[in-house]
Write a protein that holds these residues in place. Sequence first.
Motif, PDB file in Angstrom:
ATOM      1  N   PHE A 244       0.824  -1.284   0.064  1.00  0.00           N
ATOM      2  CA  PHE A 244      -0.076   0.081  -0.026  1.00  0.00           C
ATOM      3  C   PHE A 244       0.820   1.181   0.109  1.00  0.00           C
ATOM      4  O   PHE A 244       0.870   2.244  -0.683  1.00  0.00           O
ATOM      5  CB  PHE A 244      -1.172  -0.143   1.290  1.00  0.00           C
ATOM      6  N   ALA A 245       2.177   1.253   0.739  1.00  0.00           N
ATOM      7  CA  ALA A 245       2.969   2.162   0.616  1.00  0.00           C
ATOM      8  C   ALA A 245       3.388   2.715  -0.678  1.00  0.00           C
ATOM      9  O   ALA A 245       3.494   3.898  -1.044  1.00  0.00           O
ATOM     10  CB  ALA A 245       3.999   1.872   1.881  1.00  0.00           C
ATOM     11  N   ALA A 246       4.028   1.743  -1.345  1.00  0.00           N
ATOM     12  CA  ALA A 246       4.369   1.795  -2.594  1.00  0.00           C
ATOM     13  C   ALA A 246       3.381   2.574  -3.571  1.00  0.00           C
ATOM     14  O   ALA A 246       3.611   3.517  -4.549  1.00  0.00           O
ATOM     15  CB  ALA A 246       4.995   0.745  -3.291  1.00  0.00           C
ATOM     16  N   THR A 247       2.321   1.786  -3.598  1.00  0.00           N
ATOM     17  CA  THR A 247       1.160   2.329  -4.256  1.00  0.00           C
ATOM     18  C   THR A 247       0.808   3.737  -3.902  1.00  0.00           C
ATOM     19  O   THR A 247       0.519   4.742  -4.687  1.00  0.00           O
ATOM     20  CB  THR A 247      -0.221   1.343  -4.082  1.00  0.00           C
ATOM     21  N   SER A 248       0.787   4.000  -2.669  1.00  0.00           N
ATOM     22  CA  SER A 248       0.436   5.608  -2.381  1.00  0.00           C
ATOM     23  C   SER A 248       1.270   6.439  -2.860  1.00  0.00           C
ATOM     24  O   SER A 248       0.871   7.654  -3.314  1.00  0.00           O
ATOM     25  CB  SER A 248       0.486   5.743  -0.783  1.00  0.00           C
ATOM     26  N   ILE A 249       2.572   6.269  -3.079  1.00  0.00           N
ATOM     27  CA  ILE A 249       3.683   7.045  -3.694  1.00  0.00           C
ATOM     28  C   ILE A 249       3.309   7.223  -5.137  1.00  0.00           C
ATOM     29  O   ILE A 249       3.374   8.292  -5.855  1.00  0.00           O
ATOM     30  CB  ILE A 249       5.142   6.500  -3.274  1.00  0.00           C
ATOM     31  N   SER A 250       2.977   6.070  -5.820  1.00  0.00           N
ATOM     32  CA  SER A 250       2.659   6.068  -7.226  1.00  0.00           C
ATOM     33  C   SER A 250       1.587   7.016  -7.530  1.00  0.00           C
ATOM     34  O   SER A 250       1.420   7.774  -8.605  1.00  0.00           O
ATOM     35  CB  SER A 250       2.575   4.546  -7.809  1.00  0.00           C
ATOM     36  N   LEU A 251       0.366   6.897  -6.734  1.00  0.00           N
ATOM     37  CA  LEU A 251      -0.646   7.600  -6.857  1.00  0.00           C
ATOM     38  C   LEU A 251      -0.723   9.272  -6.016  1.00  0.00           C
ATOM     39  O   LEU A 251      -1.724   9.762  -6.164  1.00  0.00           O
ATOM     40  CB  LEU A 251      -1.984   6.810  -6.582  1.00  0.00           C
ATOM     41  N   ASN A 252       0.350   9.271  -5.346  1.00  0.00           N
ATOM     42  CA  ASN A 252       0.443  10.690  -4.773  1.00  0.00           C
ATOM     43  C   ASN A 252      -0.488  10.756  -3.867  1.00  0.00           C
ATOM     44  O   ASN A 252      -1.410  11.907  -3.808  1.00  0.00           O
ATOM     45  CB  ASN A 252       0.424  11.705  -5.738  1.00  0.00           C
ATOM     46  N   THR A 253      -0.813   9.651  -3.007  1.00  0.00           N
ATOM     47  CA  THR A 253      -2.015   9.878  -1.924  1.00  0.00           C
ATOM     48  C   THR A 253      -1.379   9.115  -0.677  1.00  0.00           C
ATOM     49  O   THR A 253      -0.143   8.795  -0.487  1.00  0.00           O
ATOM     50  CB  THR A 253      -3.186   8.972  -2.435  1.00  0.00           C
ATOM     51  N   SER A 254      -2.230   8.662   0.328  1.00  0.00           N
ATOM     52  CA  SER A 254      -1.747   8.212   1.574  1.00  0.00           C
ATOM     53  C   SER A 254      -2.015   6.334   1.502  1.00  0.00           C
ATOM     54  O   SER A 254      -2.771   6.239   0.736  1.00  0.00           O
ATOM     55  CB  SER A 254      -2.522   8.567   2.724  1.00  0.00           C
ATOM     56  N   PRO A 255      -1.174   5.721   2.333  1.00  0.00           N
ATOM     57  CA  PRO A 255      -1.681   4.420   2.367  1.00  0.00           C
ATOM     58  C   PRO A 255      -3.096   3.883   2.888  1.00  0.00           C
ATOM     59  O   PRO A 255      -3.617   3.288   2.204  1.00  0.00           O
ATOM     60  CB  PRO A 255      -0.497   3.788   3.230  1.00  0.00           C
ATOM     61  N   GLN A 256      -3.401   4.822   3.702  1.00  0.00           N
ATOM     62  CA  GLN A 256      -4.710   4.780   4.342  1.00  0.00           C
ATOM     63  C   GLN A 256      -6.008   4.880   2.978  1.00  0.00           C
ATOM     64  O   GLN A 256      -6.952   4.171   2.953  1.00  0.00           O
ATOM     65  CB  GLN A 256      -5.064   5.636   5.298  1.00  0.00           C
ATOM     66  N   MET A 257      -5.368   5.923   2.114  1.00  0.00           N
ATOM     67  CA  MET A 257      -6.505   6.156   0.990  1.00  0.00           C
ATOM     68  C   MET A 257      -6.439   4.802  -0.041  1.00  0.00           C
ATOM     69  O   MET A 257      -7.591   4.488  -0.681  1.00  0.00           O
ATOM     70  CB  MET A 257      -5.980   7.293   0.338  1.00  0.00           C
ATOM     71  N   VAL A 258      -5.149   4.319  -0.050  1.00  0.00           N
ATOM     72  CA  VAL A 258      -5.183   3.088  -1.066  1.00  0.00           C
ATOM     73  C   VAL A 258      -5.946   2.104  -0.353  1.00  0.00           C
ATOM     74  O   VAL A 258      -6.765   1.263  -1.058  1.00  0.00           O
ATOM     75  CB  VAL A 258      -3.850   2.869  -1.102  1.00  0.00           C
ATOM     76  N   ALA A 259      -6.039   1.590   0.884  1.00  0.00           N
ATOM     77  CA  ALA A 259      -6.619   0.765   1.415  1.00  0.00           C
ATOM     78  C   ALA A 259      -8.187   0.992   1.255  1.00  0.00           C
ATOM     79  O   ALA A 259      -9.083   0.076   1.085  1.00  0.00           O
ATOM     80  CB  ALA A 259      -6.442   0.902   2.880  1.00  0.00           C
ATOM     81  N   LYS A 260      -8.395   2.416   1.293  1.00  0.00           N
ATOM     82  CA  LYS A 260      -9.918   2.780   1.096  1.00  0.00           C
ATOM     83  C   LYS A 260     -10.595   2.222  -0.237  1.00  0.00           C
ATOM     84  O   LYS A 260     -11.537   1.888  -0.564  1.00  0.00           O
ATOM     85  CB  LYS A 260     -10.274   4.222   1.303  1.00  0.00           C
ATOM     86  N   TYR A 261      -9.513   2.651  -1.358  1.00  0.00           N
ATOM     87  CA  TYR A 261      -9.808   2.235  -2.856  1.00  0.00           C
ATOM     88  C   TYR A 261     -10.138   0.629  -2.981  1.00  0.00           C
ATOM     89  O   TYR A 261     -10.971   0.515  -3.732  1.00  0.00           O
ATOM     90  CB  TYR A 261      -8.647   2.686  -3.633  1.00  0.00           C
ATOM     91  N   ILE A 262      -9.327   0.138  -2.142  1.00  0.00           N
ATOM     92  CA  ILE A 262      -9.319  -1.609  -2.217  1.00  0.00           C
ATOM     93  C   ILE A 262     -10.783  -1.863  -1.697  1.00  0.00           C
ATOM     94  O   ILE A 262     -11.493  -2.641  -2.305  1.00  0.00           O
ATOM     95  CB  ILE A 262      -8.009  -2.183  -1.789  1.00  0.00           C
TER      96      ILE A 262
END
Length: 296
Positions: free
Chosen positions: A19-37
């Motif tokens: 999630f951390a690497a994804t958040s960097i790629s999307l310019n957001t937070s790991p918590q936001m990535v978790a919400k997307y999933i």
Amino acid sequence: MDLVKCMEAFVITVKTRSFAATSISLNTSPQMVAKYILFLENYLGLKLLNRTTRSQNLTEFGKQYYERCLFILSEIKNTKTLAQTYSKEPKGRLRISAPVSYGHFNLVPVISHFMKCYPKVNIDIQLNDRYVDLVKDDFDVVFRIGSLSDSGLIARKLSDLQLIFAASPSYLARYGVPAVPDDLKKHQCLIYQYVNSNKKDNLWPFKINGELINVPITGSFQSNNTAALAAAAIEGLGITMLPESTLRESIKQNKLIPVLQNFLPPAREVHLLYTADKQRLPKLNIFIDFIINAMT
């Protein structure tokens, strides 16, 4: 929540396993990535990832959904690329309507040059002397001769069309050469039938000493097609009033002789019409500019 954004987050998470690497790629937070999933899983009603404190693995459904997401996101990218291509390079079909003689003698030579400059544009030109509706008849542009009604279309004025009078040598030898407009009352005149016209009298216009004068004419041959009128004149059936460009070659070949050259009718206005669409494709914008530069 944006479904495409959630799919992008899911695909990147599968690739990076983080999630951390994804958040960097999307310019957001790991918590936001978790919400997307989580949004995707709630939206689909099935789990995509089996998550532990140390890792996250695709479920059986998640593996199939991942493959579909790759395809969908690729297609979205392709459609964007297609749109960008169309916004830069003129290509595709242009459907055009024009009067028969104007299209043949004035327009086709210019369009031929246009197509040499822009070979990826396909031209479908319909030549017809009847009135066409640009929107209902699915045309990109139409060319109109004469006065315009208020149609809500954008009109660009082109060079005027000069009308002349002419007849065959055989006709003039038999019936004489008219010297003034009133002489036409004693001649057979080849009459153009206007579509949807309520005119009861046939009148030919003349400019005499700066004043517009309409002279009534009669004749036994009528047509709504300018090519037919030109052919009838060549065959000696009477005097015709047509654009100079239509009769030019026949005059050069001595098939027709101009008459009443000191009493030419007023030139007729020509307009290029198209819809007021702010999102016009390059092929149409470039065609409009090309025609205006070549024909004004």
